[in-house]
Design a protein around this motif. Structure first.
Motif, PDB file in Angstrom:
ATOM      1  N   ALA A 163       0.833  -1.204   0.000  1.00 59.93           N
ATOM      2  CA  ALA A 163       0.000   0.000   0.000  1.00 59.93           C
ATOM      3  C   ALA A 163       0.869   1.255   0.000  1.00 59.93           C
ATOM      4  N   ALA A 164       1.968   1.231   0.747  1.00 58.64           N
ATOM      5  CA  ALA A 164       2.866   2.394   0.790  1.00 58.64           C
ATOM      6  C   ALA A 164       3.480   2.656  -0.582  1.00 58.64           C
TER       7      ALA A 164
ATOM      8  N   VAL B 218      -5.623   6.247  -7.910  1.00 57.06           N
ATOM      9  CA  VAL B 218      -5.244   4.894  -7.509  1.00 57.06           C
ATOM     10  C   VAL B 218      -4.955   4.863  -6.010  1.00 57.06           C
ATOM     11  N   THR B 219      -4.308   5.898  -5.511  1.00 53.90           N
ATOM     12  CA  THR B 219      -4.038   5.986  -4.071  1.00 53.90           C
ATOM     13  C   THR B 219      -5.345   6.010  -3.288  1.00 53.90           C
ATOM     14  N   ARG B 220      -6.303   6.812  -3.743  1.00 50.27           N
ATOM     15  CA  ARG B 220      -7.614   6.859  -3.068  1.00 50.27           C
ATOM     16  C   ARG B 220      -8.291   5.491  -3.096  1.00 50.27           C
ATOM     17  N   ALA B 221      -8.210   4.818  -4.227  1.00 43.64           N
ATOM     18  CA  ALA B 221      -8.841   3.499  -4.348  1.00 43.64           C
ATOM     19  C   ALA B 221      -8.162   2.487  -3.422  1.00 43.64           C
ATOM     20  N   SER B 222      -6.842   2.576  -3.267  1.00 47.37           N
ATOM     21  CA  SER B 222      -6.150   1.636  -2.370  1.00 47.37           C
ATOM     22  C   SER B 222      -6.507   1.925  -0.914  1.00 47.37           C
ATOM     23  N   VAL B 223      -6.623   3.195  -0.560  1.00 47.15           N
ATOM     24  CA  VAL B 223      -7.032   3.546   0.799  1.00 47.15           C
ATOM     25  C   VAL B 223      -8.453   3.050   1.066  1.00 47.15           C
ATOM     26  N   GLY B 224      -9.338   3.234   0.094  1.00 56.77           N
ATOM     27  CA  GLY B 224     -10.711   2.754   0.233  1.00 56.77           C
ATOM     28  C   GLY B 224     -10.781   1.242   0.363  1.00 56.77           C
ATOM     29  N   ALA B 225      -9.997   0.547  -0.452  1.00 56.22           N
ATOM     30  CA  ALA B 225      -9.994  -0.921  -0.399  1.00 56.22           C
ATOM     31  C   ALA B 225      -9.452  -1.417   0.937  1.00 56.22           C
ATOM     32  N   SER B 226      -8.378  -0.798   1.418  1.00 58.11           N
ATOM     33  CA  SER B 226      -7.811  -1.200   2.715  1.00 58.11           C
ATOM     34  C   SER B 226      -8.790  -0.941   3.850  1.00 58.11           C
ATOM     35  N   SER B 227      -9.475   0.189   3.789  1.00 55.09           N
ATOM     36  CA  SER B 227     -10.457   0.529   4.819  1.00 55.09           C
ATOM     37  C   SER B 227     -11.622  -0.466   4.821  1.00 55.09           C
ATOM     38  N   LYS B 228     -12.112  -0.807   3.643  1.00 55.73           N
ATOM     39  CA  LYS B 228     -13.227  -1.756   3.550  1.00 55.73           C
ATOM     40  C   LYS B 228     -12.796  -3.149   3.997  1.00 55.73           C
TER      41      LYS B 228
ATOM     42  N   ALA C 242     -25.793 -10.525   9.182  1.00 55.99           N
ATOM     43  CA  ALA C 242     -26.180  -9.571   8.133  1.00 55.99           C
ATOM     44  C   ALA C 242     -25.102  -8.506   7.948  1.00 55.99           C
ATOM     45  N   LEU C 243     -24.575  -7.997   9.056  1.00 53.66           N
ATOM     46  CA  LEU C 243     -23.496  -7.008   8.961  1.00 53.66           C
ATOM     47  C   LEU C 243     -22.250  -7.630   8.338  1.00 53.66           C
ATOM     48  N   LEU C 244     -21.972  -8.851   8.685  1.00 46.90           N
ATOM     49  CA  LEU C 244     -20.819  -9.558   8.129  1.00 46.90           C
ATOM     50  C   LEU C 244     -20.946  -9.677   6.606  1.00 46.90           C
ATOM     51  N   GLU C 245     -22.108 -10.071   6.135  1.00 47.21           N
ATOM     52  CA  GLU C 245     -22.332 -10.197   4.693  1.00 47.21           C
ATOM     53  C   GLU C 245     -22.178  -8.848   3.993  1.00 47.21           C
ATOM     54  N   GLU C 246     -22.686  -7.798   4.612  1.00 47.42           N
ATOM     55  CA  GLU C 246     -22.583  -6.451   4.044  1.00 47.42           C
ATOM     56  C   GLU C 246     -21.120  -6.023   3.930  1.00 47.42           C
ATOM     57  N   LYS C 247     -20.351  -6.256   4.982  1.00 41.56           N
ATOM     58  CA  LYS C 247     -18.934  -5.849   4.985  1.00 41.56           C
ATOM     59  C   LYS C 247     -18.112  -6.698   4.012  1.00 41.56           C
ATOM     60  N   GLU C 248     -18.487  -7.958   3.846  1.00 44.75           N
ATOM     61  CA  GLU C 248     -17.796  -8.800   2.871  1.00 44.75           C
ATOM     62  C   GLU C 248     -18.014  -8.240   1.459  1.00 44.75           C
ATOM     63  N   ALA C 249     -19.257  -7.892   1.145  1.00 48.67           N
ATOM     64  CA  ALA C 249     -19.569  -7.330  -0.179  1.00 48.67           C
ATOM     65  C   ALA C 249     -18.839  -6.008  -0.393  1.00 48.67           C
ATOM     66  N   GLU C 250     -18.777  -5.176   0.634  1.00 53.37           N
ATOM     67  CA  GLU C 250     -18.070  -3.895   0.521  1.00 53.37           C
ATOM     68  C   GLU C 250     -16.573  -4.110   0.297  1.00 53.37           C
ATOM     69  N   ALA C 251     -15.997  -5.085   0.972  1.00 54.75           N
ATOM     70  CA  ALA C 251     -14.571  -5.369   0.791  1.00 54.75           C
ATOM     71  C   ALA C 251     -14.303  -5.823  -0.647  1.00 54.75           C
ATOM     72  N   HIS C 252     -15.174  -6.654  -1.168  1.00 52.67           N
ATOM     73  CA  HIS C 252     -14.997  -7.102  -2.551  1.00 52.67           C
ATOM     74  C   HIS C 252     -15.154  -5.928  -3.519  1.00 52.67           C
ATOM     75  N   THR C 253     -16.103  -5.051  -3.254  1.00 53.10           N
ATOM     76  CA  THR C 253     -16.293  -3.862  -4.086  1.00 53.10           C
ATOM     77  C   THR C 253     -15.050  -2.973  -4.028  1.00 53.10           C
ATOM     78  N   GLY C 254     -14.459  -2.817  -2.851  1.00 56.91           N
ATOM     79  CA  GLY C 254     -13.232  -2.029  -2.724  1.00 56.91           C
ATOM     80  C   GLY C 254     -12.105  -2.604  -3.561  1.00 56.91           C
ATOM     81  N   TYR C 255     -12.002  -3.913  -3.569  1.00 52.52           N
ATOM     82  CA  TYR C 255     -10.999  -4.596  -4.387  1.00 52.52           C
ATOM     83  C   TYR C 255     -11.222  -4.275  -5.865  1.00 52.52           C
ATOM     84  N   LEU C 256     -12.473  -4.392  -6.319  1.00 52.66           N
ATOM     85  CA  LEU C 256     -12.775  -4.110  -7.723  1.00 52.66           C
ATOM     86  C   LEU C 256     -12.531  -2.642  -8.067  1.00 52.66           C
ATOM     87  N   GLU C 257     -12.890  -1.736  -7.167  1.00 53.65           N
ATOM     88  CA  GLU C 257     -12.656  -0.308  -7.410  1.00 53.65           C
ATOM     89  C   GLU C 257     -11.166  -0.025  -7.559  1.00 53.65           C
ATOM     90  N   PHE C 258     -10.346  -0.694  -6.749  1.00 54.75           N
ATOM     91  CA  PHE C 258      -8.900  -0.528  -6.898  1.00 54.75           C
ATOM     92  C   PHE C 258      -8.445  -1.032  -8.266  1.00 54.75           C
TER      93      PHE C 258
END
Length: 188
Positions: free
Chosen positions: A109-110, A120-130, A155-171
């Protein structure tokens, strides 16, 4: 006009024409050399960025998959009666491995932060955060004391899993766009 003067004028026009052609050829060669140097410079800047993007994306994906595996093992542990403790221990091992992988990913990430560009930096920060939020949700789910508590947290776990995958794709999309821009700049 006498023949001598015509010969001198003809020689002068020929010399000027030849000299002019040489100047035009030199200018074209100079322009081509400048273009090649610019293209090589841009390519030399692009390759380290591409390598950094690939390393970060790979680490992000591997870490995400380890957390998903820990999640599935925790689900199995909550559903099991006879192997609950064994599955919880296995889920915890996967979670710890994912956490270690996530910490190691910080170097990648650094490098992204240094190589840029900002999108790209913003997308990596977003992906790491998610990914961090997914990690927290996995731990929260794993620590659920009862089946009812686990169902509430799922339900929260499923939501956060989907967000993490979305962060990966956004990166991936941001990195691809940055590299495409580099290729377009090479063609200028």
């Amino acid at each position: 006009m006498d023949a001598g003067l015509a010969g001198v004028l003809g020689a002068t026009v020929g010399a000027v024409g030849t000299g002019g052609a040489a100047v035009v050829a030199a200018l074209l060669a100079r322009s081509q050399a400048r273009f090649q140097l610019t293209a090589e410079h841009r390519k030399s800047l692009r390759e380290p960025r591409r390598a950094a993007y690939v390393a970060y994306a790979s680490a992000l994906r591997e870490t995400y998959e380890l957390f998903v595996k820990a999640k599935y093992l925790a689900e199995d542990a909550h559903a099991s009666t006879d192997r609950r403790e064994e599955l919880r221990a296995e889920a915890l091992r996967e979670y710890q491995e994912a956490t270690q992988r996530q910490a190691a990913m910080e170097h990648d990430a650094a490098v992204i932060h240094v190589e840029g560009p900002r999108e790209v930096t913003r997308a990596s920060v977003g992906a790491s955060s998610k990914l961090q939020k997914f990690r927290s949700a996995v731990l929260d789910y794993m620590s659920a004391a009862t089946e009812l508590d686990a169902d509430h947290r799922f339900a929260l776990l499923e939501e956060k899993e989907a967000e993490a995958h979305t962060g990966y794709l956004e990166f991936l999309y941001a990195a691809s766009d940055a590299l495409d821009a580099d290729l377009l700049a090479l063609g200028e």
